[in-house]
Design an enzyme around this catalytic site. Structure first.
Site, mmCIF file in Angstrom:
data_model
loop_
_atom_site.group_PDB
_atom_site.id
_atom_site.type_symbol
_atom_site.label_atom_id
_atom_site.label_comp_id
_atom_site.label_asym_id
_atom_site.label_seq_id
_atom_site.Cartn_x
_atom_site.Cartn_y
_atom_site.Cartn_z
ATOM 1 N N ASP A 150 0.790 -1.223 0.029
ATOM 2 C CA ASP A 150 -0.115 0.021 0.013
ATOM 3 C C ASP A 150 0.801 1.230 0.039
ATOM 4 O O ASP A 150 2.058 1.201 0.376
ATOM 5 C CB ASP A 150 -0.850 0.006 1.161
ATOM 6 C CG ASP A 150 -1.866 -0.975 1.375
ATOM 7 O OD1 ASP A 150 -1.872 -1.927 0.324
ATOM 8 O OD2 ASP A 150 -2.881 -0.823 2.125
ATOM 9 N N TYR A 242 -6.594 2.126 5.911
ATOM 10 C CA TYR A 242 -7.074 1.982 7.238
ATOM 11 C C TYR A 242 -8.356 0.667 7.285
ATOM 12 O O TYR A 242 -8.682 0.435 8.441
ATOM 13 C CB TYR A 242 -7.599 2.799 8.236
ATOM 14 C CG TYR A 242 -6.852 4.285 8.060
ATOM 15 C CD1 TYR A 242 -5.693 4.499 8.532
ATOM 16 C CD2 TYR A 242 -7.465 5.073 7.375
ATOM 17 C CE1 TYR A 242 -5.030 5.402 8.380
ATOM 18 C CE2 TYR A 242 -6.740 6.573 7.004
ATOM 19 C CZ TYR A 242 -5.439 6.640 7.777
ATOM 20 O OH TYR A 242 -4.684 7.833 7.573
ATOM 21 N N HIS A 304 3.546 -2.266 3.292
ATOM 22 C CA HIS A 304 3.586 -0.966 2.769
ATOM 23 C C HIS A 304 5.121 -0.876 2.224
ATOM 24 O O HIS A 304 5.825 -1.438 2.512
ATOM 25 C CB HIS A 304 3.437 0.260 3.866
ATOM 26 C CG HIS A 304 2.133 0.149 4.367
ATOM 27 N ND1 HIS A 304 1.747 -0.663 5.430
ATOM 28 C CD2 HIS A 304 1.170 0.912 4.001
ATOM 29 C CE1 HIS A 304 0.470 -0.574 5.790
ATOM 30 N NE2 HIS A 304 0.103 0.750 5.037
HETATM 31 ZN ZN LIG Z 1 -2.682 3.204 3.092
#
Ligand SMILES: [Zn+2]
Length: 431
Positions: A150, A242, A304
């Site tokens: 992400d 989130y 991430h």
């Molecule tokens: Zn994010």
């Protein structure tokens, strides 16, 4: 003799009009079946602005960047194209987007719904409150490890892409639209190695706290910049920041834009390293636990590409993923039949415009295509270039060899006319 030739010419013209009616200039087109949504779905007409044969502005150029919202905030209402708003209004009016209450951010850092309404109830079904919609994707097939990241593209993306290429892996990249705008080079690195471009909103808000129009802008502008920067590919999946979604948000994503919602079944919490709340060791320990755990369901871990450490956590875990027997694939390859885009099949990018069935009578769509009656998709190409002007090695080609375009009656008329003149000329010579 000349009269005889003219007679033949006249007979040919008459037979043409008899066979085709007298509507000679009506354009016949058919719907491209390769779009993953049904013909009437709004997404099929919302991303028509780049059509086949168009040279998209070079990614990173000023022509390219001037097309998008300027900052990393939710794009303003006046930036939203009318077609998107019309599609939203249609979806609301038809009852496909529920009129659920909009929560506000509570002091605990989570959305709080008005009047103490239960966010876990079926009529809200907030994923923040662990309500799992059957329409959302959380789990991979048994034994599989879905590779996905992400928040990119960002500078650490380059290290990640190098690593993935060396290991012959492909990942799904849930992109922040504003980060695409700010990091075009890293965007191109992802696109050119074959990474999947998926949507992670324009500015990374809690989506359930936004109005319908703001949700539209967050999703639409991220899809738009990906579409324009990939030669016209329309993303198929998105991930809420989130993991915050509810029935209203997921309906707008699906009904207006055709996108499936993908969440995760394990959280590496790697992002907490970025604010000093965890260490690389603690994140690695979490990841170790996941990859040594049960093989059912398959792992979809929240990770991430937002810092050197989050990327390192994945790279250092990778050998253990393999030694523990997981089958690694990009999330899209596991979940969406390997296709990251709604209008792509194999190497073919279908034109980002709707084509109407001759008998379908879709007047809205007819008007949107009328301006391009001469831009036959066949043999056209759209090329993705970097701002430096060099064509990318994975330029997107478009062809419609299998399809789909009915013969334009103008070109049929031209063929008949040429044939008639040729035969008439033969008679003139003979006679
Ligand atoms: Zn994010």
């Amino acid at each position: 003799m000349v009269q005889t030739a003219l007679l033949f010419l006249g007979l040919f013209l008459q037979s043409f009009f008899f066979a085709h009616g007298v509507h000679g200039h009506r354009i016949h087109r058919r719907y491209f079946q390769e779009w993953s949504q049904p013909q009437g779905h709004s997404v099929n007409r919302l991303f028509k602005r780049g059509t086949d044969g168009v040279q998209y502005p070079a990614v990173g150029s000023s022509d390219w960047s001037s097309k998008y919202p300027r900052d990393g905030q939710t794009p303003k209402r006046n930036t939203i194209p009318k077609e998107w708003l019309d599609a939203l209004n249609d979806a609301v009016a038809s009852g496909k987007v529920p009129n659920t209450p909009i929560p506000t951010m509570g002091s605990n850092g989570s959305p709080v719904y008005p009047n103490n309404q239960d966010p876990g109830s079926p009529n809200i079904c907030s994923s923040t409150y662990q309500c799992r919609s059957k329409d959302d994707i959380y789990d991979g097939p048994d034994g599989t490890f879905g590779v996905g990241f992400d928040d990119g593209p960002l500078p650490p993306t380059s290290t990640l892409v190098d690593f993935l290429k060396k290991n012959n892996e492909t990942a799904t990249h849930f992109m922040i639209g504003y980060n695409v705008l700010s990091n075009p080079q890293q965007f191109l690195e992802i696109f050119q190695y074959g990474g999947d471009c998926a949507v992670h909103t324009w500015s990374h808000p809690y989506m359930t706290t936004l109005s319908n129009e703001d949700i539209l802008a967050e999703l639409g502008w991220t899809m738009q910049i990906i579409h324009d920067s990939t030669g016209g590919k329309v993303p198929k999946i998105w991930r809420p920041p989130y993991g915050d979604s509810d029935v209203r948000v997921r309906a707008i994503a699906k009904v207006v834009f055709g996108m499936d919602t993908v969440i995760w079944n394990q959280d590496s919490a790697d992002w907490t390293m970025n604010n000093g709340k965890s260490t690389l060791d603690s994140v690695m320990n979490s990841l170790d636990g996941f990859v040594k755990g049960p093989k059912s369901p398959g792992l979809i871990i929240l990770e991430h590409e937002s810092s050197d450490n989050t990327v390192k956590a994945f790279m250092d875990t990778y050998p253990k993923i393999k030694s523990n027997g997981w089958q690694t694939k990009s999330l899209v390859a596991l979940l969406e039949n390997g296709e990251a885009y709604q209008n792509v099949k194999g190497d073919t990018v279908n034109p980002a415009e709707i084509y109407v069935n001759p008998d379908g009578g879709n007047s809205t769509s007819s008007s949107t295509t009328s301006g391009s009656s001469t831009s036959q998709p066949t043999n056209s190409k759209s090329t993705v270039t970097s701002a430096s002007g060099s064509p990318s090695s994975t330029a997107v080609s478009s062809n419609t060899s299998n399809s789909a375009l009915a013969l334009d009656s103008c070109s049929a008329f031209r063929q008949w006319l040429v044939l008639a003149i040729a035969i008439s000329a033969v008679f003139v010579v003979i006679l």
